[in-house]
Design a protein around this motif. Structure first.
Motif, mmCIF file in Angstrom:
data_model
loop_
_atom_site.group_PDB
_atom_site.id
_atom_site.type_symbol
_atom_site.label_atom_id
_atom_site.label_comp_id
_atom_site.label_asym_id
_atom_site.label_seq_id
_atom_site.Cartn_x
_atom_site.Cartn_y
_atom_site.Cartn_z
ATOM 1 N N SER A 1 0.813 -1.214 0.000
ATOM 2 C CA SER A 1 0.000 0.000 0.000
ATOM 3 C C SER A 1 0.844 1.260 0.000
ATOM 4 O O SER A 1 0.328 2.344 0.175
ATOM 5 C CB SER A 1 -0.919 0.026 1.221
ATOM 6 N N ASP B 1 3.304 4.059 -1.623
ATOM 7 C CA ASP B 1 3.531 4.728 -2.898
ATOM 8 C C ASP B 1 4.645 4.047 -3.681
ATOM 9 O O ASP B 1 5.687 3.699 -3.144
ATOM 10 C CB ASP B 1 3.912 6.186 -2.593
ATOM 11 N N MET C 1 -9.755 1.130 -2.586
ATOM 12 C CA MET C 1 -8.634 1.818 -1.965
ATOM 13 C C MET C 1 -8.711 3.310 -2.260
ATOM 14 O O MET C 1 -9.118 3.717 -3.343
ATOM 15 C CB MET C 1 -7.312 1.288 -2.528
ATOM 16 N N LYS D 1 -6.494 7.055 -2.082
ATOM 17 C CA LYS D 1 -5.160 7.639 -1.966
ATOM 18 C C LYS D 1 -5.058 8.411 -0.656
ATOM 19 O O LYS D 1 -6.031 9.010 -0.207
ATOM 20 C CB LYS D 1 -4.947 8.656 -3.086
ATOM 21 N N MET E 1 -1.799 4.162 -0.286
ATOM 22 C CA MET E 1 -3.207 3.832 -0.455
ATOM 23 C C MET E 1 -3.725 3.267 0.866
ATOM 24 O O MET E 1 -2.975 2.711 1.652
ATOM 25 C CB MET E 1 -3.384 2.767 -1.538
ATOM 26 N N THR F 1 -9.798 11.039 -2.267
ATOM 27 C CA THR F 1 -8.470 11.138 -1.670
ATOM 28 C C THR F 1 -8.621 11.465 -0.192
ATOM 29 O O THR F 1 -9.445 12.282 0.187
ATOM 30 C CB THR F 1 -7.661 12.260 -2.357
ATOM 31 N N PRO G 1 -7.822 2.711 -8.927
ATOM 32 C CA PRO G 1 -7.034 3.701 -8.205
ATOM 33 C C PRO G 1 -6.665 4.857 -9.131
ATOM 34 O O PRO G 1 -6.130 4.635 -10.216
ATOM 35 C CB PRO G 1 -5.771 2.938 -7.805
#
Lengths: 218, 817
Positions: free
Chosen positions: B300, B302, B495, B497, B508, B539, B718
């Motif tokens: 999860s 970045d 999920m 961000k 995420m 987000t 995503p």
């Protein structure tokens, strides 16, 4: 006809018959009240290539028919989301069904899913309102935090469910009627709808529906 | 010696290198036009065993102008399960090609490939394409895709053991069936199909699945290279004070810190993402000096940050990385000399793989420490040792008749050029997965895509695929577009961000977790402690928090079941431990725990089954200890619950671990020495198994992935949150309506099969039941919880099974409140 259990509930100085058929009958107004049928949802999915089985709408409308023959209402109030999306063949099925009960007034308090043309509602003999006030009760699709116009509100939208816990770490999720401080929320009538779990405060009346029975759980 | 062979060996010799025997064997087999499987550990040049074979072959065919020929079109498709691997493999190949002065291009195709590069590839395909299973299907979803593959002659499936046994492996099988079919149709020679696999228990089967049909010419080439592995457990000082249950293990951190500090670079493997977050925070708290020298790596986080971590591992600037399965696979991080496994790895193969992440060079020793999260887990460490000693590695069961993947694949062909049913049926019948598909199933699949099922009604408006003569094709642009966005079989929770208010992407997070947060709450993710501000445009906006601790999201994917092999060894190890014959330090230290178990209840010998009946404020517990592994326990517990519930109306909540399982009820459980044996009879087993699996939620849970893969539920993508108006529904809701209105739906059947047959063979359960039926069953009534039952009791993931009327249950529950 199957016998559907009901609970009679005196609330806001009125008499409510809470039916396990996921509707409530308001005795003083001779009104059958329900919410979130989402008619046409399965057809909408099928049109988009999602093969949801057919036959759901027939069962939903048959149940509504049973409630009508049981309570003989003069009016039916749908607290939003009568139809799921744009017009499709299931809307036409509803048209045929509606003709059997042409004498009953049909009021739709508009929900976020009710996006059909005004003329279509007219042709289905549905009286569309943004909100509605009858006696001391206010009807509005989405639940509100506070008293609206000084009245108690009946809403839908959430598809409320409640978790009942028992011994041995058991729990059940059931659709319910919920009566909060300012706002009561009706269960979703349509079969092809999900459940959103509520966390009622103590003292708030909640009636859970289990198959053909209804229980006051708090 | 051919020209190509000479060029390659000369080139190697110039670098003072010599090919491994298995590499030469692979080159030779490839030269002979064969297909096959290369079995080699990572770090020994398995990539070159096949890549160089293809290069040799190319030089042989173009001895004079192989240095000049450009724009040759796609020759080699290199399938890799991990995007992260693609880059490194591509780099290695490019280096070789450059040194050999061969003007081939190496392209990478995955979900991360930018649109511009895709467009370029479409115009001129590189000679080598390194690709994920999903991206091959994306290529098959493009108009006129056959052109792209018109010069293809070789497909390599790298890390095939990872793909085998998963639906991603089925995607590879399907894609290969089409590419082979295209070659046949265009009159080209058959494709050469190769796999590269680590050691698994069923290599022969792995080859068979790869090729689809038995091929007498095919070979398995084994690199006879043994990796030295040193396994040591990190033992608590006082076992009496070590927790009986738990899954974090951070209490043992003080004992792990010296290991980290004394090693050059350490990988710390945890089983869940939340656990890795906690470990990361805890290491920083206890050893602030490590700030900047440790990092976190899980699915999860970045991608940029992950890439940075991977590169820092290469260069050796990191002292330790806390990670999850996200670092199981992949290229060698040479500086890594130590691995710590926190908690049970739940399988020999996975453990080997993780151990292999240290000492990656040929001939180096792999060093791995096992750190238990609760006391009984030490038995697993001992079992792992035994498994390593006996070189027992589990098999990967291939997936069979995955209708969901087939539906998705047919739709993929439908949105590009359409397909002819007979042609595709012939192709897929040649795969291992669909070899046994029946004519009825095939008809059902076709009608599910064209009419939406058999019960076609007069007012129906179903649209997906049109049938035009024999051609099946999608004519709706909307549906085609949505399908292209949803190709793949990895199903994740929705999920969101996570970003700082001031900008800056963190990672995420699962939507359901965020839904529980109030503004101002703090939580951990990506190694930060963050304060939740709000959700905006899909987000999660956050700011740094000064709080010492935050809530840790419990990411899913943590419950890996013990594999069958390990289960057997575990039972044996338990018997050794209990009989007191073992000299293993892991088992010796557990003595006090076993003494307490004996005092409170009983210690079963090899031919006994222990059942404990305990009453607590939770209700009436029945603990059963078959030591067969979670998968067997899940089914056995459901079966036992079902059989008891046939005696009397009763409701159970069921929990299990790898050692045993628990049936918990609000009323006394009618099991005693006079009636216990018949609960384990194999009579009526098949029928009652079906009934018991159907009366729990097991099939419903499996249906979740199936519904997404088959295109019934749309997941937001995503970053590409596309609203598909009024089309949201949950798999669970669909499961209900299918059950009530379309009980013969093949996808429901698949859900049941996955819940039961995929988890294990019936034969294995039957064997276990017979063993128990013929053993002595000991029932004890301990006055309090025992060391054995504790890890099971605290498990919160529970099944329910009931034979009571719903209305009666509610009445009872309301009385209880």
């Amino acid at each position: 006809m199957d016998i559907v259990e009901e609970a009679v509930f005196n609330f806001q100085q009125q008499t409510w018959h809470l039916s396990a058929g996921k509707a409530l009958y308001w005795a003083e107004e001779k009104a059958l009240i329900l919410s979130d049928l989402h008619l046409g949802k399965s057809a909408h999915f099928r049109k988009a290539g999602i093969a949801v089985p057919t036959g759901i709408i027939e069962e939903d409308l048959y149940r509504l028919q049973q409630l009508i023959t049981r309570y003989h209402p003069e009016q039916i109030i749908v607290v939003g989301d009568l139809f799921h999306s744009s017009a499709n063949n299931e809307v036409q099925y509803f048209r045929l069904w509606r003709q059997q009960f042409a004498h009953i007034r049909f009021i739709l308090v508009k929900g976020n899913h009710d996006i059909l043309d005004a003329s279509l509602y007219d042709s289905l003999q549905i009286n569309v309102q943004d909100t509605l006030i009858l006696r001391n009760i206010h009807f509005m699709h989405e639940p509100c935090e506070d008293k609206e116009n000084g009245h108690y509100t009946f809403s839908g939208h959430l598809h409320p469910g409640v978790i009942i816990a028992g011994g041995g770490r058991q729990h059940l999720r059931l659709p319910c009627f919920y009566f909060g401080k300012h706002c009561g929320i009706l269960p979703a009538f349509g079969r092809f709808t999900g459940l959103a779990m509520l966390k009622p405060d103590t003292g708030e009346p909640v009636f859970a529906i289990a198959n053909k029975s209804i229980f006051q759980v708090q | 010696m051919t020209e190509g062979w000479k060029v390659i060996t000369d080139w190697l010799a110039a670098k003072e290198l010599q090919p491994f025997a298995f590499q030469e064997a692979a080159w030779r087999a490839y030269q002979e036009g064969r297909s096959g499987l290369v079995n080699a550990p990572t770090g020994y040049g398995k990539t070159f065993s096949l890549f160089l074979g293809v290069v040799i072959d190319w030089i042989d065919r173009h001895p004079r102008d192989y240095r000049r020929q450009t724009k040759n079109g796609l020759q080699l498709l290199w399938i890799t399960p991990l995007r992260a691997l693609a880059k490194d493999i591509g780099r290695a190949m490019e280096e070789v090609l450059q040194e050999l002065d061969i003007p081939w291009k190496v392209g990478i195709r995955s979900g991360d490939t930018p649109t511009a590069v895709r467009q370029q590839q479409k115009k001129q395909m590189p000679e080598i394409m390194i690709i994920t299973p999903e991206s091959i299907h994306v290529l098959l979803a493009q108009k006129d895709y056959a052109r792209v593959f018109s010069g293809l002659h070789t497909i390599v499936a790298d890390e095939w053991h990872e793909l085998l046994g998963s639906k991603r492996g089925v995607m590879v099988e399907l894609a290969m069936s089409r590419l082979k079919g295209l070659a046949r149709k265009e009159g080209r020679p058959p494709l050469r199909i190769w796999g590269i696999s680590a050691t698994i228990g069923n290599l022969d089967e792995a080859l068979e699945v790869l090729l689809g049909r038995p091929n007498p010419e095919a070979v398995i080439i084994r690199a006879q290279l043994k990796k030295q592995i040193a396994l040591e457990s990190v033992l608590p000082d006082e076992i009496e004070k070590y927790p009986w249950a738990g899954h974090l293990g951070t209490r043992m951190l003080p004992k792990a810190l010296p290991i980290i500090l004394e090693s050059r670079t350490t990988l710390i493997f945890t089983n869940t993402r939340s656990q890795s977050e906690i470990w990361y925070q805890e290491i920083l708290r206890q050893c602030p000096d490590l700030a900047g020298a440790i990092a976190l790596h899980h699915g999860s986080i970045d991608m940029e940050l992950r890439t940075w971590v991977e590169e820092s591992l290469h260069t050796g600037v990191l002292k330790a990385v806390v990670c999850t399965a996200s670092l199981d696979l992949g290229v060698d991080f040479r500086p890594v000399d130590t691995v710590i496994q926190v908690g049970s790895p739940k399988g020999v193969a996975r453990f080997l793989q993780r151990a292999g992440r240290s000492g990656h060079q040929p001939g180096a020793m792999s060093r791995i420490y096992f750190l238990p999260t609760h006391s009984l887990e030490l038995v697993e460490a001992a079992a792992l040792k035994a498994a390593l000693h006996e070189e027992l590695v589990e098999s990967r069961m291939p997936v069979l008749l995955a209708y969901d993947v087939l539906l998705q694949y047919l739709m993929t062909l439908g949105v590009s050029d359409g397909f002819y049913a007979d042609e595709v049926l012939e192709e897929i019948s040649g795969t291992f997965c669909y070899a046994d598909i029946t004519a009825e199933d095939w008809q059902w699949i076709l009608s599910f895509l064209t009419t939406g099922g058999e019960a076609l009604q007069s007012y129906d408006e179903f649209r997906k695929l049109e049938r035009e003569g024999d051609l099946y094709i999608c004519r709706s642009r909307m549906i085609a577009m949505r399908h292209r966005l949803h190709i793949g079989v990895i199903v994740s929770d929705a999920m969101l961000k996570v970003k700082f208010m001031s900008g800056g992407y963190i990672g995420m997070i699962e939507e359901w977790f965020v839904a529980r947060l109030q503004p101002g709450d703090t939580f951990n993710t990506g190694g930060y402690i963050l304060e939740f501000v709000m959700i905006k445009d899909m987000t999660v906006l956050v700011r740094r928090s000064k709080a010492k601790r935050g809530i840790v999201p419990s990411w899913g994917g943590g419950r890996m079941p013990l594999s069958a092999n390990l289960g057997k060894i575990l039972r044996h190890t338990f018997n050794e431990a209990l009989s007191g014959t073992s000299r293993e330090p892991e088992l010796l230290i557990l003595r006090p725990l076993f003494d307490l178990q004996k005092e409170l209840s009983h210690i079963p010998s090899e031919d006994e089954l222990l059942i404990e009946k305990i009453e607590t404020e939770d209700g009436h517990h029945l603990f059963v200890y078959p030591f067969e592994g979670r998968l067997v326990h899940e089914v056995m517990a459901a079966l036992l619950a079902y059989r008891i519930s046939q005696r009397t109306p009763i409701t159970f909540s069921i929990a299990m671990t790898d050692y045993g399982f628990e049936l918990l009820s609000d009323q006394p459980i009618p099991v005693d020495p006079t009636n216990v044996q018949e609960l384990f009879t194999t009579e009526n087993l098949t029928v009652e198994l079906q009934a018991s699996v159907n009366s729990t939620e097991m099939a419903r849970r499996k249906f979740r992935d199936i519904a997404v893969i088959a295109g019934l539920v749309f997941q937001g993508y995503p970053g590409k949150h596309k609203t598909s108006r009024h089309l949201q529904s949950s798999a669970s809701l669909l499961f209900n309506v299918f059950k009530d209105y379309d009980a013969h739906n093949l996808l429901l059947r698949q859900a049941f099969n996955e819940a039961f047959f995929y988890q294990m063979e019936e034969a294995r359960l039957r064997e276990a039941m017979e063993r128990i039926y013929n053993s002595r069953i000991v029932i004890t009534d301990p006055h309090r919880l025992t060391p054995f039952c504790f890890p099971i009791k605290v498990d919160s993931l529970r099944e329910q099974l009931t034979s009571e009327r719903l209305e009666d249950r509610i009445k009872k529950m309301l009385k209880h409140q």
